[in-house]
Write an enzyme that holds these catalytic residues in place. Sequence first.
Site, PDB file in Angstrom:
ATOM      1  CB  SER A   1       5.731  -1.674  11.880  1.00 52.46           C
ATOM      2  OG  SER A   1       5.270  -0.347  12.129  1.00 52.46           O
TER       3      SER A   1
ATOM      4  CG  ASN B   1      -1.662   1.249   1.470  1.00 49.61           C
ATOM      5  OD1 ASN B   1      -1.740   2.093   0.582  1.00 49.61           O
ATOM      6  ND2 ASN B   1      -2.217   1.408   2.660  1.00 49.61           N
TER       7      ASN B   1
ATOM      8  CD  GLU C   1      -3.234  -2.563   7.653  1.00 49.99           C
ATOM      9  OE1 GLU C   1      -2.082  -2.691   7.230  1.00 49.99           O
ATOM     10  OE2 GLU C   1      -3.976  -1.637   7.325  1.00 49.99           O
TER      11      GLU C   1
ATOM     12  N   GLY D   1       2.820   2.347  10.726  1.00 51.41           N
ATOM     13  CA  GLY D   1       3.736   3.452  10.512  1.00 51.41           C
ATOM     14  C   GLY D   1       4.477   3.889  11.756  1.00 51.41           C
TER      15      GLY D   1
ATOM     16  CG  HIS E   1      -5.536   1.870   5.426  1.00 51.55           C
ATOM     17  ND1 HIS E   1      -5.085   2.887   6.234  1.00 51.55           N
ATOM     18  CD2 HIS E   1      -4.530   0.987   5.315  1.00 51.55           C
ATOM     19  CE1 HIS E   1      -3.833   2.622   6.581  1.00 51.55           C
ATOM     20  NE2 HIS E   1      -3.472   1.481   6.043  1.00 51.55           N
TER      21      HIS E   1
ATOM     22  CE  LYS F   1       0.035   3.282   4.767  1.00 46.73           C
ATOM     23  NZ  LYS F   1       0.144   3.375   6.213  1.00 46.73           N
TER      24      LYS F   1
ATOM     25  CD  GLU G   1      -2.646   5.605   6.811  1.00 45.77           C
ATOM     26  OE1 GLU G   1      -2.653   5.665   5.576  1.00 45.77           O
ATOM     27  OE2 GLU G   1      -1.722   5.062   7.452  1.00 45.77           O
TER      28      GLU G   1
END
Length: 250
Positions: free
Chosen positions: A212, A9, A167, A173, A95, A11, A97
Amino acid sequence: MRRILVAGNWKMNGSIESIKSLIDGVKQGMSGVKSTDVVVCPPAIYIPEVASLIEGTAIALGSQNICDQDSGAYTGEVAGSMLKEYGCKYAIVGHSERRSLYGESNELVAKRYAAARRAGLTPVLCVGELLEEREQGITEEVVGKQLDAVLELEGIASFADAVIAYEPVWAIGTGKTATPDQAQEVHAFIRKKLAGLDATIAENIVIQYGGSVKGSNAVELFGMQDIDGGLIGGAALDANEFLAICQAAN
Ligand code: PGA
């Protein structure tokens, strides 16, 4: 037998130049990738470019999101049929985010999941808890609700052609990976929940871990019983690191 699926991904990163060299690097190492399905999910605007760069390779294409509607007055959104036209096979939905920065609810994520299926794309449904939710001991409740919204709208049968990515938000991240045991525990919970509705679908569904993942921890994570690969953010922007993750299942 479930196959390992590794998806990058990207992003909102990259440029026409940088994606060319990234794909070049990944292509060069693909001969060393055995028994892993590899996917890249570029920013939407680069999908046509990446589609032509990966032509004739074993690398598949996915989108980072998809509109819940099929066409019409939805400024800024991308329809499933458009993604399909450029050869996308997968669409990430929900996701963290998107959920946290753009306010996507469980219900909207479920609608995006449904739209992916209508377009003939395989949804990659992201689920996961916040740090405070883990600390409160409500991880399973949170993940369970995220799954329930999709189950209510689309039913268990839809999971025959879907991927789930667990996740934990606190691991995305941050460089702070869930331990293989921590991740396995939630993966097993997800599979068991689905097994309560359909044992075959639960046994066959790919459940990726994300947060990560690096070349150095992928072998251990993917070695766990219910972890079938990874959804990779930062490490997917470096061809060698991404390839090391793809090779972890060898
Ligand atoms: P990360 O991102 O690998 O950079 O933690 C994972 C993701 O957001 O899918």
